[in-house]
Design an enzyme around this catalytic site. Structure first.
Site, PDB file in Angstrom:
ATOM      1  N   ASP A  25       0.792  -1.255   0.000  1.00 54.20           N
ATOM      2  CA  ASP A  25       0.000   0.000   0.000  1.00 54.20           C
ATOM      3  C   ASP A  25       0.816   1.293   0.000  1.00 54.20           C
ATOM      4  OD1 ASP A  25      -1.925  -1.937   0.204  1.00 54.20           O
ATOM      5  OD2 ASP A  25      -2.809  -1.219   2.058  1.00 54.20           O
ATOM      6  N   GLU A  73      -4.582  -0.657  -1.377  1.00 54.86           N
ATOM      7  CA  GLU A  73      -5.923  -0.781  -0.793  1.00 54.86           C
ATOM      8  C   GLU A  73      -6.846  -0.026  -1.741  1.00 54.86           C
ATOM      9  OE1 GLU A  73      -6.156  -0.052   3.420  1.00 54.86           O
ATOM     10  OE2 GLU A  73      -8.349  -0.009   3.400  1.00 54.86           O
ATOM     11  N   LYS A 130      -6.478  -4.691  -3.263  1.00 49.74           N
ATOM     12  CA  LYS A 130      -7.108  -5.459  -2.179  1.00 49.74           C
ATOM     13  C   LYS A 130      -8.175  -4.596  -1.485  1.00 49.74           C
ATOM     14  CE  LYS A 130      -3.498  -4.486   1.287  1.00 49.74           C
ATOM     15  NZ  LYS A 130      -4.290  -3.537   2.058  1.00 49.74           N
ATOM     16  N   THR A 159       0.385   0.582   6.601  1.00 53.64           N
ATOM     17  CA  THR A 159       1.053   0.993   7.829  1.00 53.64           C
ATOM     18  C   THR A 159       1.418  -0.265   8.607  1.00 53.64           C
ATOM     19  OG1 THR A 159      -1.028   1.193   9.061  1.00 53.64           O
ATOM     20  CG2 THR A 159      -0.231   3.164   7.948  1.00 53.64           C
ATOM     21  N   CYS A 163      -2.240  -2.647   7.671  1.00 56.97           N
ATOM     22  CA  CYS A 163      -2.226  -3.566   6.520  1.00 56.97           C
ATOM     23  C   CYS A 163      -0.992  -4.463   6.477  1.00 56.97           C
ATOM     24  CB  CYS A 163      -2.393  -2.775   5.232  1.00 56.97           C
ATOM     25  SG  CYS A 163      -4.063  -2.093   5.086  1.00 56.97           S
ATOM     26  N   GLN A 203       7.818 -14.379  21.279  1.00 63.20           N
ATOM     27  CA  GLN A 203       7.509 -15.805  21.432  1.00 63.20           C
ATOM     28  C   GLN A 203       8.166 -16.642  20.324  1.00 63.20           C
ATOM     29  OE1 GLN A 203       3.262 -16.465  22.852  1.00 63.20           O
ATOM     30  NE2 GLN A 203       3.079 -14.410  21.953  1.00 63.20           N
TER      31      GLN A 203
HETATM   32  C1  C5J Z   1      -3.157   0.491   5.519  1.00 61.44           C
HETATM   33  C2  C5J Z   1      -4.896   1.710   6.617  1.00 61.44           C
HETATM   34  N1  C5J Z   1      -2.630   0.306   4.322  1.00 61.44           N
HETATM   35  N2  C5J Z   1      -4.077   2.143   7.584  1.00 61.44           N
HETATM   36  N3  C5J Z   1      -4.414   1.003   5.578  1.00 61.44           N
HETATM   37  O1  C5J Z   1      -2.529   0.245   6.524  1.00 61.44           O
HETATM   38  O2  C5J Z   1      -6.081   1.983   6.662  1.00 61.44           O
END
Ligand code: C5J
Length: 227
Positions: A25, A73, A130, A159, A163, A203
């Site tokens: 993204d 996205e 996506k 981020t 995502c 872990q």
């Molecule tokens: C992504 C979002 N790409 N933060 N989207 O993380 O809404």
């Protein structure tokens, strides 16, 4: 050939013949002023800073002829793949599908939905639109990676805690070994980035591994020296 990449929680054993890079993204909607991220009240300049590292990571994969997947996205123009529960959440200045400074927010084909020019996909690289946070939901990506015998995924993008982490968890459940490049991912919230990386490597690497780009580059250089 196996490359030993120094990583947390322990070395990642990378097989270049079975690995692909996934860049999540890195689209104008999240990274440039006037986009969706900006209208949600975020400081988008934090995300801009990882463009050079991400470009270097992409260049490394291109140099070694390894597959690269770019995700965006993105929703259909009629919003048939955007549930109201997603579109109506919060009180943003602009909602998904509204007209923004770079066209309709998070809509496929709009200027804001394009990947930033510095990281533009090259011919032959896979680009996935996506509709969800995770890269496998409603995309057919798992089958596409299976066709190419990919079993390991190296992650970058934004981020970190939304995502990227969702996609890593989905990948982990589907049997991929996942390595996150720490300086090629970013969040609007530094504390969320740090926490997400800790959750991934905790872990014994419950979701995967994490390392800076320099360690991955070192592993490729070492393999060249060793012949
Ligand atoms: C992504 C979002 N790409 N933060 N989207 O993380 O809404």
């Amino acid at each position: 050939m196996t490359l030993f990449v120094s990583a947390r929680p322990y070395d990642f054993e990378l097989d270049p013949s079975q690995a692909a890079l996934v860049v999540i993204d890195m689209q104008r909607d999240f990274i440039e002023p006037g986009g969706f991220g900006d209208t949600l009240g975020n400081d988008v300049s934090r995300l801009t800073k990882i463009i050079p590292t991400t470009a270097a990571l992409i260049a490394l994969f291109r140099k070694h002829g390894m597959p690269i997947v770019h995700t965006r996205e993105a929703h259909r123009p009629d919003l048939s793949d955007c549930p109201p529960a997603k579109r109506l959440r919060g009180k943003p200045g602009l909602r998904i599908g509204d007209e923004g400074a770079m066209g309709r927010i998070l809509i496929a084909g709009e200027p804001g939905n394009q990947i930033v020019s510095e990281l533009a996909p090259a011919a032959g690289e896979v680009v996935i639109d996506k509709p969800g946070k995770g890269m496998f939901w409603a995309t057919g990506l798992h089958e596409m990676l299976g066709d190419r015998d990919v079993t390991q995924l190296v992650f970058a993008g934004v981020t970190t805690e939304v995502c990227v982490q969702t996609s890593m968890r989905e990948a982990n459940d589907r049997g991929y070994e996942c390595l996150l490049i720490e300086d090629a991912t970013e969040s609007y919230f530094p504390e969320f980035k740090a926490a997400a990386i800790e959750m991934i490597v905790a872990q014994g690497g419950i979701v995967g591994w994490a390392t800076p780009l320099a360690k991955l580059e070192e592993a490729f250089e070492q393999a060249t020296i060793d012949g």
